[in-house]
Design a protein around this motif. Sequence first.
Motif, PDB file in Angstrom:
ATOM      1  N   LEU A 282     -13.828  14.816  10.140  1.00 54.09           N
ATOM      2  CA  LEU A 282     -13.450  13.269  10.405  1.00 54.09           C
ATOM      3  C   LEU A 282     -13.790  12.747   8.854  1.00 54.09           C
ATOM      4  O   LEU A 282     -12.821  11.756   8.418  1.00 54.09           O
ATOM      5  CB  LEU A 282     -14.376  12.589  11.218  1.00 54.09           C
ATOM      6  N   LEU A 283     -14.634  12.882   8.321  1.00 53.47           N
ATOM      7  CA  LEU A 283     -15.121  12.343   6.845  1.00 53.47           C
ATOM      8  C   LEU A 283     -13.791  12.871   5.865  1.00 53.47           C
ATOM      9  O   LEU A 283     -13.334  12.253   5.127  1.00 53.47           O
ATOM     10  CB  LEU A 283     -16.219  12.776   6.240  1.00 53.47           C
ATOM     11  N   VAL A 284     -13.217  14.256   5.994  1.00 54.72           N
ATOM     12  CA  VAL A 284     -12.484  14.767   5.188  1.00 54.72           C
ATOM     13  C   VAL A 284     -10.994  13.976   5.323  1.00 54.72           C
ATOM     14  O   VAL A 284     -10.356  13.958   4.529  1.00 54.72           O
ATOM     15  CB  VAL A 284     -12.266  16.260   5.348  1.00 54.72           C
ATOM     16  N   VAL A 285     -10.854  13.908   6.613  1.00 55.54           N
ATOM     17  CA  VAL A 285      -9.417  13.056   6.846  1.00 55.54           C
ATOM     18  C   VAL A 285      -9.390  11.676   6.723  1.00 55.54           C
ATOM     19  O   VAL A 285      -8.450  11.037   5.843  1.00 55.54           O
ATOM     20  CB  VAL A 285      -9.215  13.375   8.314  1.00 55.54           C
ATOM     21  N   PHE A 286     -10.439  10.875   6.913  1.00 54.33           N
ATOM     22  CA  PHE A 286     -10.434   9.334   6.666  1.00 54.33           C
ATOM     23  C   PHE A 286     -10.892   8.915   5.616  1.00 54.33           C
ATOM     24  O   PHE A 286     -10.559   7.922   5.033  1.00 54.33           O
ATOM     25  CB  PHE A 286     -11.204   8.674   7.757  1.00 54.33           C
ATOM     26  N   VAL A 287     -11.837   9.473   4.644  1.00 52.03           N
ATOM     27  CA  VAL A 287     -12.101   8.964   3.334  1.00 52.03           C
ATOM     28  C   VAL A 287     -10.992   8.954   2.505  1.00 52.03           C
ATOM     29  O   VAL A 287     -11.066   7.893   1.961  1.00 52.03           O
ATOM     30  CB  VAL A 287     -13.386   9.991   2.811  1.00 52.03           C
ATOM     31  N   PRO A 288     -10.248  10.037   2.245  1.00 49.75           N
ATOM     32  CA  PRO A 288      -9.214   9.921   1.281  1.00 49.75           C
ATOM     33  C   PRO A 288      -7.985   8.773   1.869  1.00 49.75           C
ATOM     34  O   PRO A 288      -7.608   8.078   0.828  1.00 49.75           O
ATOM     35  CB  PRO A 288      -8.175  11.427   1.424  1.00 49.75           C
ATOM     36  N   LEU A 289      -7.914   8.583   3.265  1.00 48.91           N
ATOM     37  CA  LEU A 289      -7.156   7.487   3.658  1.00 48.91           C
ATOM     38  C   LEU A 289      -7.740   6.273   3.345  1.00 48.91           C
ATOM     39  O   LEU A 289      -6.830   5.194   3.114  1.00 48.91           O
ATOM     40  CB  LEU A 289      -6.821   8.053   4.988  1.00 48.91           C
ATOM     41  N   GLY A 290      -9.121   6.193   3.497  1.00 46.40           N
ATOM     42  CA  GLY A 290      -9.675   4.798   2.917  1.00 46.40           C
ATOM     43  C   GLY A 290      -9.446   4.390   1.656  1.00 46.40           C
ATOM     44  O   GLY A 290      -9.100   3.463   1.348  1.00 46.40           O
ATOM     45  N   VAL A 291      -9.552   5.637   0.653  1.00 50.76           N
ATOM     46  CA  VAL A 291      -9.260   5.253  -0.475  1.00 50.76           C
ATOM     47  C   VAL A 291      -7.861   4.954  -1.021  1.00 50.76           C
ATOM     48  O   VAL A 291      -7.523   4.000  -1.841  1.00 50.76           O
ATOM     49  CB  VAL A 291      -9.728   6.625  -1.478  1.00 50.76           C
ATOM     50  N   PHE A 292      -6.813   5.617  -0.306  1.00 48.72           N
ATOM     51  CA  PHE A 292      -5.440   5.453  -0.123  1.00 48.72           C
ATOM     52  C   PHE A 292      -5.107   3.759   0.054  1.00 48.72           C
ATOM     53  O   PHE A 292      -4.459   3.104  -0.531  1.00 48.72           O
ATOM     54  CB  PHE A 292      -4.508   6.343   0.492  1.00 48.72           C
ATOM     55  N   PHE A 293      -5.820   3.280   1.059  1.00 47.78           N
ATOM     56  CA  PHE A 293      -5.631   2.151   1.536  1.00 47.78           C
ATOM     57  C   PHE A 293      -6.296   0.967   0.577  1.00 47.78           C
ATOM     58  O   PHE A 293      -5.543  -0.190   0.294  1.00 47.78           O
ATOM     59  CB  PHE A 293      -6.306   1.601   2.972  1.00 47.78           C
ATOM     60  N   ALA A 294      -7.374   1.493   0.047  1.00 51.86           N
ATOM     61  CA  ALA A 294      -8.078   0.360  -0.887  1.00 51.86           C
ATOM     62  C   ALA A 294      -7.058   0.251  -2.145  1.00 51.86           C
ATOM     63  O   ALA A 294      -6.706  -0.855  -2.746  1.00 51.86           O
ATOM     64  CB  ALA A 294      -9.439   0.975  -1.363  1.00 51.86           C
ATOM     65  N   VAL A 295      -6.243   1.590  -2.536  1.00 44.40           N
ATOM     66  CA  VAL A 295      -5.327   1.375  -3.698  1.00 44.40           C
ATOM     67  C   VAL A 295      -4.152   0.369  -3.516  1.00 44.40           C
ATOM     68  O   VAL A 295      -3.750  -0.504  -4.131  1.00 44.40           O
ATOM     69  CB  VAL A 295      -4.976   2.802  -4.064  1.00 44.40           C
ATOM     70  N   PHE A 296      -3.798   0.621  -2.044  1.00 45.64           N
ATOM     71  CA  PHE A 296      -2.894  -0.300  -1.738  1.00 45.64           C
ATOM     72  C   PHE A 296      -3.021  -1.852  -1.511  1.00 45.64           C
ATOM     73  O   PHE A 296      -2.232  -2.637  -2.020  1.00 45.64           O
ATOM     74  CB  PHE A 296      -2.075   0.069  -0.259  1.00 45.64           C
ATOM     75  N   CYS A 297      -4.242  -2.089  -1.199  1.00 43.36           N
ATOM     76  CA  CYS A 297      -5.046  -3.450  -1.285  1.00 43.36           C
ATOM     77  C   CYS A 297      -4.902  -4.080  -2.606  1.00 43.36           C
ATOM     78  O   CYS A 297      -4.237  -5.044  -2.846  1.00 43.36           O
ATOM     79  CB  CYS A 297      -6.184  -3.472  -0.688  1.00 43.36           C
ATOM     80  N   TRP A 298      -5.295  -2.934  -3.644  1.00 42.01           N
ATOM     81  CA  TRP A 298      -5.418  -3.325  -5.060  1.00 42.01           C
ATOM     82  C   TRP A 298      -3.959  -3.808  -5.482  1.00 42.01           C
ATOM     83  O   TRP A 298      -3.766  -4.895  -6.194  1.00 42.01           O
ATOM     84  CB  TRP A 298      -6.159  -2.258  -5.795  1.00 42.01           C
ATOM     85  N   PHE A 299      -3.002  -2.921  -5.147  1.00 35.49           N
ATOM     86  CA  PHE A 299      -1.619  -3.199  -5.556  1.00 35.49           C
ATOM     87  C   PHE A 299      -1.143  -4.428  -4.937  1.00 35.49           C
ATOM     88  O   PHE A 299      -0.221  -5.176  -5.527  1.00 35.49           O
ATOM     89  CB  PHE A 299      -0.705  -2.206  -5.220  1.00 35.49           C
ATOM     90  N   ASN A 300      -1.452  -4.765  -3.884  1.00 35.99           N
ATOM     91  CA  ASN A 300      -0.803  -5.849  -3.149  1.00 35.99           C
ATOM     92  C   ASN A 300      -1.361  -7.354  -3.768  1.00 35.99           C
ATOM     93  O   ASN A 300      -0.699  -8.313  -4.006  1.00 35.99           O
ATOM     94  CB  ASN A 300      -1.227  -5.834  -1.551  1.00 35.99           C
ATOM     95  N   PHE A 301      -2.535  -7.339  -3.954  1.00 33.76           N
ATOM     96  CA  PHE A 301      -3.555  -8.544  -4.789  1.00 33.76           C
ATOM     97  C   PHE A 301      -3.333  -8.533  -6.057  1.00 33.76           C
ATOM     98  O   PHE A 301      -3.534  -9.501  -6.575  1.00 33.76           O
ATOM     99  CB  PHE A 301      -4.749  -8.512  -4.199  1.00 33.76           C
ATOM    100  N   ALA A 302      -3.146  -7.553  -6.808  1.00 30.57           N
ATOM    101  CA  ALA A 302      -3.167  -7.564  -8.304  1.00 30.57           C
ATOM    102  C   ALA A 302      -1.741  -7.742  -8.913  1.00 30.57           C
ATOM    103  O   ALA A 302      -1.642  -8.328 -10.032  1.00 30.57           O
ATOM    104  CB  ALA A 302      -3.730  -6.065  -8.862  1.00 30.57           C
ATOM    105  N   MET A 303      -0.805  -7.741  -8.330  1.00 32.30           N
ATOM    106  CA  MET A 303       0.590  -7.707  -8.707  1.00 32.30           C
ATOM    107  C   MET A 303       1.252  -8.829  -7.990  1.00 32.30           C
ATOM    108  O   MET A 303       1.032  -9.195  -6.880  1.00 32.30           O
ATOM    109  CB  MET A 303       1.433  -6.276  -8.397  1.00 32.30           C
ATOM    110  N   PRO A 304       2.019  -9.626  -8.535  1.00 35.08           N
ATOM    111  CA  PRO A 304       2.801 -10.806  -7.902  1.00 35.08           C
ATOM    112  C   PRO A 304       3.816 -10.332  -6.847  1.00 35.08           C
ATOM    113  O   PRO A 304       4.279  -9.073  -6.963  1.00 35.08           O
ATOM    114  CB  PRO A 304       3.411 -11.404  -9.059  1.00 35.08           C
ATOM    115  N   PHE A 305       4.102 -10.990  -6.143  1.00 36.51           N
ATOM    116  CA  PHE A 305       4.887 -10.884  -4.997  1.00 36.51           C
ATOM    117  C   PHE A 305       6.454 -11.094  -5.497  1.00 36.51           C
ATOM    118  O   PHE A 305       6.577 -11.848  -6.253  1.00 36.51           O
ATOM    119  CB  PHE A 305       4.891 -11.807  -3.763  1.00 36.51           C
TER     120      PHE A 305
END
Length: 97
Positions: free
Chosen positions: A71-94
């Motif tokens: 469960l950790l091997v599957v969801f920890v990288p996916l959580g990091v992946f989601f955090a990167v997308f959140c950073w892209f979403n809020f750091a860059m203009p629409f």
Amino acid sequence: MDSVRQASGFLFYTVGVLLIAFIVLMKRGLFVEFAPYLHILDLPIILITILYAGSSLYVSLSRGKKSLPLLLVVFVPLGVFFAVFCWFNFAMPFPTF
């Protein structure tokens, strides 16, 4: 985990069809007032997709057994992946349409 996979699968298809319909309608010049909703729906569809993909991968690899390391091997990288997308979403203009 199977109920999470089924619920996220239903939400994935429902929100995905809604998002595609919004995009097609906007590209055709109809319902341009839905543009703010496209900026709102990008992170939920990514989260739903990650939940659906991660839970499907976990269910197929675990074969009915519970495994915390898997469960950790599957969801920890996916959580990091989601955090990167959140950073892209809020750091860059629409983009403007």
